[in-house]
Design a protein around this motif. Sequence first.
Motif, PDB file in Angstrom:
ATOM      1  N   LYS A   1       0.857  -1.195   0.000  1.00  0.00           N
ATOM      2  CA  LYS A   1       0.000   0.000   0.000  1.00  0.00           C
ATOM      3  C   LYS A   1       0.889   1.239   0.000  1.00  0.00           C
ATOM      4  O   LYS A   1       0.632   2.207  -0.721  1.00  0.00           O
ATOM      5  N   TYR A   2       1.929   1.179   0.814  1.00  0.00           N
ATOM      6  CA  TYR A   2       2.850   2.313   0.865  1.00  0.00           C
ATOM      7  C   TYR A   2       3.486   2.529  -0.506  1.00  0.00           C
ATOM      8  O   TYR A   2       3.526   3.648  -1.018  1.00  0.00           O
ATOM      9  N   LYS A   3       3.939   1.413  -1.086  1.00  0.00           N
ATOM     10  CA  LYS A   3       4.643   1.517  -2.373  1.00  0.00           C
ATOM     11  C   LYS A   3       3.705   2.089  -3.445  1.00  0.00           C
ATOM     12  O   LYS A   3       4.098   2.966  -4.222  1.00  0.00           O
ATOM     13  N   SER A   4       2.450   1.580  -3.468  1.00  0.00           N
ATOM     14  CA  SER A   4       1.538   2.076  -4.497  1.00  0.00           C
ATOM     15  C   SER A   4       1.148   3.523  -4.218  1.00  0.00           C
ATOM     16  O   SER A   4       1.009   4.326  -5.149  1.00  0.00           O
ATOM     17  N   THR A   5       0.994   3.886  -2.923  1.00  0.00           N
ATOM     18  CA  THR A   5       0.625   5.272  -2.601  1.00  0.00           C
ATOM     19  C   THR A   5       1.742   6.226  -2.989  1.00  0.00           C
ATOM     20  O   THR A   5       1.501   7.247  -3.644  1.00  0.00           O
ATOM     21  N   ILE A   6       2.949   5.871  -2.615  1.00  0.00           N
ATOM     22  CA  ILE A   6       4.059   6.769  -2.936  1.00  0.00           C
ATOM     23  C   ILE A   6       4.245   6.828  -4.448  1.00  0.00           C
ATOM     24  O   ILE A   6       4.515   7.888  -5.016  1.00  0.00           O
ATOM     25  N   GLY A   7       4.057   5.674  -5.099  1.00  0.00           N
ATOM     26  CA  GLY A   7       4.157   5.638  -6.565  1.00  0.00           C
ATOM     27  C   GLY A   7       3.120   6.550  -7.201  1.00  0.00           C
ATOM     28  O   GLY A   7       3.419   7.294  -8.143  1.00  0.00           O
ATOM     29  N   ASN A   8       1.882   6.505  -6.655  1.00  0.00           N
ATOM     30  CA  ASN A   8       0.816   7.351  -7.206  1.00  0.00           C
ATOM     31  C   ASN A   8       1.082   8.824  -6.956  1.00  0.00           C
ATOM     32  O   ASN A   8       0.807   9.670  -7.813  1.00  0.00           O
ATOM     33  N   ILE A   9       1.616   9.139  -5.762  1.00  0.00           N
ATOM     34  CA  ILE A   9       1.908  10.551  -5.451  1.00  0.00           C
ATOM     35  C   ILE A   9       2.952  11.074  -6.435  1.00  0.00           C
ATOM     36  O   ILE A   9       2.796  12.152  -7.029  1.00  0.00           O
ATOM     37  N   VAL A  10       4.002  10.278  -6.604  1.00  0.00           N
ATOM     38  CA  VAL A  10       5.082  10.719  -7.501  1.00  0.00           C
ATOM     39  C   VAL A  10       4.567  10.826  -8.933  1.00  0.00           C
ATOM     40  O   VAL A  10       4.845  11.792  -9.650  1.00  0.00           O
ATOM     41  N   LYS A  11       3.757   9.828  -9.325  1.00  0.00           N
ATOM     42  CA  LYS A  11       3.237   9.838 -10.698  1.00  0.00           C
ATOM     43  C   LYS A  11       2.352  11.068 -10.922  1.00  0.00           C
ATOM     44  O   LYS A  11       2.480  11.757 -11.947  1.00  0.00           O
ATOM     45  N   SER A  12       1.474  11.333  -9.952  1.00  0.00           N
ATOM     46  CA  SER A  12       0.574  12.477 -10.150  1.00  0.00           C
ATOM     47  C   SER A  12       1.358  13.795 -10.135  1.00  0.00           C
ATOM     48  O   SER A  12       0.986  14.757 -10.819  1.00  0.00           O
ATOM     49  N   ARG A  13       2.463  13.806  -9.387  1.00  0.00           N
ATOM     50  CA  ARG A  13       3.318  15.003  -9.377  1.00  0.00           C
ATOM     51  C   ARG A  13       3.925  15.213 -10.772  1.00  0.00           C
ATOM     52  O   ARG A  13       3.957  16.325 -11.290  1.00  0.00           O
TER      53      ARG A  13
END
Lengths: 253, 704
Positions: free
Chosen positions: A30-42
């Motif tokens: 969950k952490y990995k996907s959340t951080i991945g999504n944050i970075v991607k959306s950035r």
Amino acid sequence: MGTIRVRFILVALAVSFFAVGMSAFLNYFKYKSTIGNIVKSRVLVVGRNIENSVQASLAIGMQFAELAQLPQVMSREKSSDRLVRGIDVFDTSGQVIYSTDRTRVGQKVPGPWIGAAERSKTTEWASDEGEDYVAGISLKNAFDLTVGYLALRYSREEVERAASVAGREILLAALGSFFGIAIVAPLALIVVIRRFERDLRTLEAAATHLEDRVEPAVPTGSAFDSSIGHLRASLRDANRSLDDLRAKLDSAA
Amino acid sequence: MAMLEKNYLWRIYWRLAGVIMVCVVIALAVVSYFSHRVFDRELVPETQQKAATVANSVRTLMLKAVGYGVPFNELYGVDQTFGDVFEENPEFNYAAVTDLDGQLLYYRGKEPQGAREYFRSPMILAVGLDPSATWKASKVGPQYFISMPIASDKPLGMLHIGIDSKFVDNVLLEVMLDVVVVLVVSLFFTLELLNFMAGARLASGLGEFAQQVERMRSGDFTATARIRANDEIGRLLRRIDAAIDHLNVRYEFLVGELDDKLRSALGARREALKPAMAALEGIRSRYRFGSAPTNAEGDEMNLNRIRAPLFAFILAEEMTRSYLPSYVNQLLVAIPGFSPQIVIGLPIMLFMLIVALGQPYLGSWSERVGRRRAMLIGASIATVGFAATALAFNLYDLLVWRGLGALGYAMVFVAAQGYVLDRTGQANRAQGFALFIGAIMVATVCGPSIGGILADNIGFRAAFGVSAVMAMLSLLTIARLPTIEVRAPAAKPSRGPRMREILALMVNKRFMTLTGLAAMPAKIILTGVCFYLVPLYIVSIGNTSAMAGRMLMVYAVMMVLIVPLSASLSDNSMRRDRYVSVGLIISGLSGLLLLLSDSFLVLFGVVFLLGLGQALSIAAQSALVAEHCQEEIRVYGHDAVYGVYRLLERLGNALGPLMASVLVVLWGYQGAFIAISALVLICGIAFTIATRGLEWQQTVAANP
């Protein structure tokens, strides 16, 4: 320690290992996907500015392959976020038309990029195959037709570094919890199965004295009292019959 | 005695499971607490970084407007831009622009307490005036803020974006749902493992002890030459064996002594031995000594041993239920003349078809090669099928691998069923099948939810890899099954139904009332809705495979809770047809709920009602075959009637995904849910009317 107790403790450890392992696994991913999504959306925020620029140009009738100002816009946007390693714009056949890296112009993008872009149900798409992560936007004209794709390459390490730090801590917490359980669960189980073990011990002790001729002991309160009683009675009766036979044989001698 | 031993053990199991669950909950709470700390510490800076990028984009837009000559404090549509930002980034819930004095010019969202003071604080005002400043992160009340200076050729003001501090909690809340699933699955795993690692041996040991007590009470002191386990129960049984051995030795010695004396005794001495001879006769009439028959029940008769292999194997397949359609969707290739929706349903349909057609014939095959061997072959084939599915190149080879999986599944299923049949008689067959169905049910509860979680986190291919590993583990447990095959000497070899029997029964009104109006529709709605529509629809509305797994778990939990209850109620009331009617009607009403709304809660209601309806009808259905088709059983035989019934029922399984996919093409997901449910509702009503007729016919026949 009794073998049954050992087996129960092994069950507790196996289940705890599964539960704690799954929980750690879920939290990590969950952490990995959340951080991945944050970075991607950035990264996509940067992409949106380029998309707006492309759409504005297309809206005033310019051709997609003739956007002279686009490389400049792309370079400016790339420099606005250190995370972005490069920006490419490619057509529907996968050929790069504009890029912040001039050597890439005219080359074909990797197949998974086109696949991911075509499969996406929204205008955003992403691919994590290859050296860099890629976040992209489908570029559409005023008639909502896809004319090409924008791909923003960004550093894989950024996401993986953050994930490995979190992963290590979650793993440590999980290991700590598991070792905690490994100590507490056996103690708790011993308390719970004490009665069962006592019943088994009573049964075993009774079985040791099955052939004793003394009167049976008073009921122990064990769940097996009646069974033990039946066993002793059966053996006693059989032995009495054999005693009777012995006596008759002796008296005939 | 048997009841005491069974309840006694279950009481212990539940107590142990309770203690283990308490420990697990505490451990999960600890892991969650530390994860929250990590999330908080690591995610907030990343989100602030993202907020800075967003702020930079908004600032560029504002500067562009200022560049066109619009005064900074008269910009139009700034709050609208903030609205767009919130829509795209739900973790941001406040945005504002202030001038160089910290006065609010534009804003959107609920202003946090202390924001005005923060805007006017000298530290923030200094950032606004500093041409080299990038952005500054702070915490204002419950919110994280980033503040960025806005400057063209001169400083203009500050842009502030607020990040909802609850966003980390919200992220963890999503994990909590999965953790609850893990807890439920852990409970079932605990009970299964207790049974596998300790219970099976314990139950069989205590069972043997109870049998020994009963034998000795009835005067049977024959000795068994069985190897006992080296545990508490084993030691206990060894002591009883020793007592019996001593008794046998004493008896043999006395008999030998009497024989010797009789051989040498004449006249009066022989007369004196008469009381001893009478006593021996009395002993012989009341007791039995010597060796127990070698065919007495041993460990090879232990039904419990099939549970673990079956559970592990079925779990491997059930794990794929929640994400298989999504995986197929990923590997989709265009097949001319077929809509993608139909193509997605093909692997499920093929699987069900192979299982349906294979089962009647695999039964006699497993009988020939041996149940254990058939299970080993089946599980090996399925393992290859799972592994190859994980590596599938496209839809075409996926179909081949799923076909292999289906063949393996059918082999294991039929052989396990045969294993139970071989080891049970009329008296304990229901108990044997309860164990068989129990293992499947538990796998159905645990599989889809865990599979969905795995697919979401490690991907479809790796999740299929986990299923392959699980199938391989089942191979290890199958290998531990007794190598000696047990078969009742009088038992007839089983056979698949013949074509003429199938055709004759398919035009038989009574048989088809039950099969066509109840059994097949029940299976069509099960596979159509649960295996096809639910996983696809949930993903199509933006949810995950894990959520599809949770939904399927609701269905399975309903089955686990309601089936035993409805089975005993329908058996006691002898109104099984009513249970089937009510079950079908409830199943039929389930999908119609989507006429009210397409919300997620309604979908939950659909699955809940479907589970309830199926649970009410499923147990009564097969019992009704024997009840309503006595004439057909007399003509064609029990095997043939039940064989055709199962075949058609399983063809219903294959039809479900096909019908659902065609309906999706025609009317979309909601339309498909509603249409399949309406079909089942109509069948339920027709079945109710038809069985009222049968009742009437039977009454008339009974009272001419």
